[in-house]
Write a protein that holds these residues in place. Structure first.
Motif, PDB file in Angstrom:
ATOM      1  N   THR A  37      -5.157  11.843   3.594  1.00 62.09           N
ATOM      2  CA  THR A  37      -5.801  10.552   3.371  1.00 62.09           C
ATOM      3  C   THR A  37      -5.688   9.690   4.618  1.00 62.09           C
ATOM      4  OG1 THR A  37      -5.104  10.647   1.045  1.00 62.09           O
ATOM      5  CG2 THR A  37      -5.889   8.528   1.872  1.00 62.09           C
ATOM      6  N   LEU A  38      -6.780   9.063   5.001  1.00 61.19           N
ATOM      7  CA  LEU A  38      -6.798   8.076   6.066  1.00 61.19           C
ATOM      8  C   LEU A  38      -7.344   6.789   5.470  1.00 61.19           C
ATOM      9  CD1 LEU A  38      -6.470   7.273   9.060  1.00 61.19           C
ATOM     10  CD2 LEU A  38      -8.840   8.044   9.409  1.00 61.19           C
ATOM     11  N   SER A  39      -6.557   5.705   5.536  1.00 57.92           N
ATOM     12  CA  SER A  39      -6.965   4.483   4.861  1.00 57.92           C
ATOM     13  C   SER A  39      -6.486   3.252   5.602  1.00 57.92           C
ATOM     14  CB  SER A  39      -6.430   4.454   3.424  1.00 57.92           C
ATOM     15  OG  SER A  39      -5.021   4.371   3.431  1.00 57.92           O
ATOM     16  N   GLY A  40      -7.121   2.120   5.284  1.00 56.76           N
ATOM     17  CA  GLY A  40      -6.672   0.811   5.708  1.00 56.76           C
ATOM     18  C   GLY A  40      -5.964   0.120   4.561  1.00 56.76           C
ATOM     19  N   ASP A  41      -6.059  -1.206   4.518  1.00 61.50           N
ATOM     20  CA  ASP A  41      -5.452  -1.947   3.419  1.00 61.50           C
ATOM     21  C   ASP A  41      -6.238  -1.728   2.136  1.00 61.50           C
ATOM     22  OD1 ASP A  41      -3.684  -2.885   5.299  1.00 61.50           O
ATOM     23  OD2 ASP A  41      -4.742  -4.784   5.601  1.00 61.50           O
ATOM     24  N   ASP A  42      -5.659  -2.201   1.019  1.00 58.69           N
ATOM     25  CA  ASP A  42      -6.393  -2.123  -0.230  1.00 58.69           C
ATOM     26  C   ASP A  42      -7.474  -3.195  -0.257  1.00 58.69           C
ATOM     27  OD1 ASP A  42      -4.925  -4.398  -0.529  1.00 58.69           O
ATOM     28  OD2 ASP A  42      -4.039  -3.866  -2.452  1.00 58.69           O
ATOM     29  N   VAL A  43      -8.235  -3.252  -1.361  1.00 59.40           N
ATOM     30  CA  VAL A  43      -9.325  -4.219  -1.461  1.00 59.40           C
ATOM     31  C   VAL A  43      -8.751  -5.632  -1.416  1.00 59.40           C
ATOM     32  CG1 VAL A  43     -11.153  -5.099  -2.943  1.00 59.40           C
ATOM     33  CG2 VAL A  43     -10.784  -2.638  -2.755  1.00 59.40           C
ATOM     34  N   ASP A  44      -9.154  -6.407  -0.419  1.00 58.48           N
ATOM     35  CA  ASP A  44      -8.673  -7.782  -0.289  1.00 58.48           C
ATOM     36  C   ASP A  44      -9.747  -8.612   0.408  1.00 58.48           C
ATOM     37  OD1 ASP A  44      -8.535  -7.213   2.451  1.00 58.48           O
ATOM     38  OD2 ASP A  44      -6.392  -6.773   2.393  1.00 58.48           O
ATOM     39  N   GLY A  45      -9.432  -9.866   0.693  1.00 60.68           N
ATOM     40  CA  GLY A  45     -10.385 -10.731   1.363  1.00 60.68           C
ATOM     41  C   GLY A  45      -9.953 -11.138   2.747  1.00 60.68           C
ATOM     42  N   ALA A  46      -9.035 -10.344   3.350  1.00 62.63           N
ATOM     43  CA  ALA A  46      -8.512 -10.674   4.681  1.00 62.63           C
ATOM     44  C   ALA A  46      -9.340  -9.951   5.737  1.00 62.63           C
ATOM     45  CB  ALA A  46      -7.044 -10.276   4.780  1.00 62.63           C
TER      46      ALA A  46
END
Length: 483
Positions: free
Chosen positions: A257-266
């Motif tokens: 898995t390659l990912s960033g942050d979770d769903v947010d508004g930043a």
């Protein structure tokens, strides 16, 4: 020969006699030709009537099986003297209309309906999860820890579905703390390569990390995951927006898995970047016994907005905010890695699992931080069910209850025990703790469960409001429905 065939044969036998009496003056060859035409017409009509009887029998069979009757295509009886060509055309076999994509089939799954198009192309299923808890703590030397609280571990609503044999999707939101959080939300593609199943998913993805770290909150054998699953974790948490590929063998699976942050508004700074991998193998897998081995690890480059990595990890239950093991203040983090191992399995109705994990955090000052967590747990189904271990994904799932309460049975009864330890003391102001838990799970059916956990815990924090050694007991209960 039935009554209809007997009557027709009688007609055929008397026709020549009547015809010869009426047409005694006609030439013999003309009379024979006319009789032959009448005979052919009657034979064709008999075939049509036999076909109509077969269609009636098929319609009755479909109705008894609960299927939608096919619109009948019966040929009305005509005069015995109908032309041979007309009778033969009427006797031609007809085909039932093909299923249309707009036709709908519905079946009842585990707690929710499953909708499918009649042509098998589309599928759709609602998802939901209700986990309601009550927790009471006593025995602490700090009165602020001796409290009773209620809460919802999860209040989820979502959907899942697919189009054709390859495309699938899932979406869920959680309303557990009077807010709306997007949790699982992805699009996926599944197929085969070199004879092995694989799938690729893109979206907000749940971690594939450790045995209980990759198990949903509605399927863990205890009310809370082990300290390995709750402390040796990327700073972004259990979810991240990215891409994941999984490959499945007959007794193993591997994921990346390659990912960033979770769903947010930043959106003012870059996300953290997390690379996560896991693999599990079942060297023994039969209908009565399984051995589980697993390895996993992650590497996380932290965003400038995630440089504070202070943690307060639950040790005696989720719903006592004062009962935590703390790292103390940790700031200036730039990078962290974590890794772990899994060992366990089951024989008959008895299962045992152990996990070990370590996380290392690189700090600007004064030195790096690391911590260690481990746990061992056992369970036994007193009612004889097979432990709910999923050999395809290497995690826990919901059990198959042999005798549901809804069907007049006793449900499934599971007894559990666990010991876990968490050590943050590599940092100057960090603490440590351990907990011993016994529990009982009563599965009314495959999607409804009542849980009771009794926990004896110990903490030794070096910072915060509850420093020094402290012991106590927590009793927690849960009612859940999951589909």
């Amino acid at each position: 020969m039935d009554l209809l065939e007997t009557a027709l044969v009688g007609v055929l036998l008397t026709c020549p006699v009547l015809a010869s009496a009426r047409e005694a003056d006609e030439p013999l060859n003309e009379r024979v030709r006319a009789q032959q035409e009448e005979l052919e017409a009657l034979r064709a009509r008999l075939q049509v009537l036999e076909k109509n009887q077969a269609q009636d029998h098929d319609q009755l069979t479909r109705v008894r099986a609960g299927m939608t009757p096919i619109a009948p295509q019966l040929v009305p009886p005509g005069p015995a003297t109908a032309p041979v060509e007309t009778a033969r055309a009427s006797a031609m076999p007809t085909q039932a209309p093909a299923a249309k994509a707009t036709d709908l089939q519905v079946e009842w799954g585990a707690g929710a309906p499953i909708f499918r198009s009649a042509d098998g192309v589309f599928s759709f299923k609602p998802r939901g999860r209700i986990l309601l808890d009550v927790s009471g703590t006593g025995g602490s030397r700090y009165e602020a820890r001796n409290i009773t609280t209620t809460g919802s571990r999860a209040l989820r609503l979502g959907i899942e579905g697919g189009v054709g044999p390859h495309f699938f999707y899932q979406f869920e939101s959680d309303f557990a703390e009077n807010g709306v959080d997007v949790v699982t939300a992805f699009l996926g593609w599944r197929h085969k390569v070199a004879g092995l199943d694989y799938d690729i998913r893109i979206g907000n993805l749940f971690n594939d990390r450790g045995l209980e770290g990759s198990t949903g909150s509605d399927a863990t054998p205890f009310l809370e995951r082990t300290v390995v699953g709750t402390s040796v974790i990327p700073q972004r948490g259990f979810y991240g927006v990215g891409a994941q590929g999984r490959l499945f063998g007959p007794s193993w699976h591997a994921s990346l898995t390659l990912s960033g942050d979770d769903v947010d508004g930043a959106y003012a700074v870059s996300d953290s970047r997390t690379l996560l991998a896991r693999a599990h193998w079942n060297p023994l897998k039969t209908s009565h016994a399984v051995i589980h081995l697993g390895l996993w690890g992650f590497d996380e480059r932290l965003s400038s907005a995630a440089s504070t990595v202070t943690r307060n990890t639950v040790i005696g239950g989720r719903f006592n905010g004062n009962l935590r093991v703390s790292t103390g203040s940790l700031t200036g983090a730039t990078h962290d890695t974590g890794y772990g191992a899994e060992l366990g399995g089951y024989v008959g109705s008895l299962w045992a699992m152990a996990e070990l994990g370590q996380r290392q955090v690189r700090l600007e000052d004064p030195r790096d931080f690391s911590h260690l967590a481990w746990s061992t747990s056992v369970g036994w189904f007193a009612t004889g069910e097979t432990p709910p271990y999923n050999p395809r994904f290497g995690n826990f799932t919901q059990p198959h209850v042999s005798r549901s309460v809804l069907d007049g049975g006793l449900g499934a009864l599971e007894l559990t025990a666990r010991y876990e330890s968490l050590d943050f003391t590599h940092a100057l102001l960090a603490g440590r703790g351990w907990a011993a838990t016994v529990g009982v799970n009563w599965y009314l059916n495959s999607f409804t469960r009542l849980m009771l956990n009794g926990i004896h815990w110990h903490t030794d924090n070096r910072s915060g409001d509850f420093t020094g050694g402290d012991d106590g007991q927590t009793v927690s209960m849960r009612a859940q429905v999951s589909f």
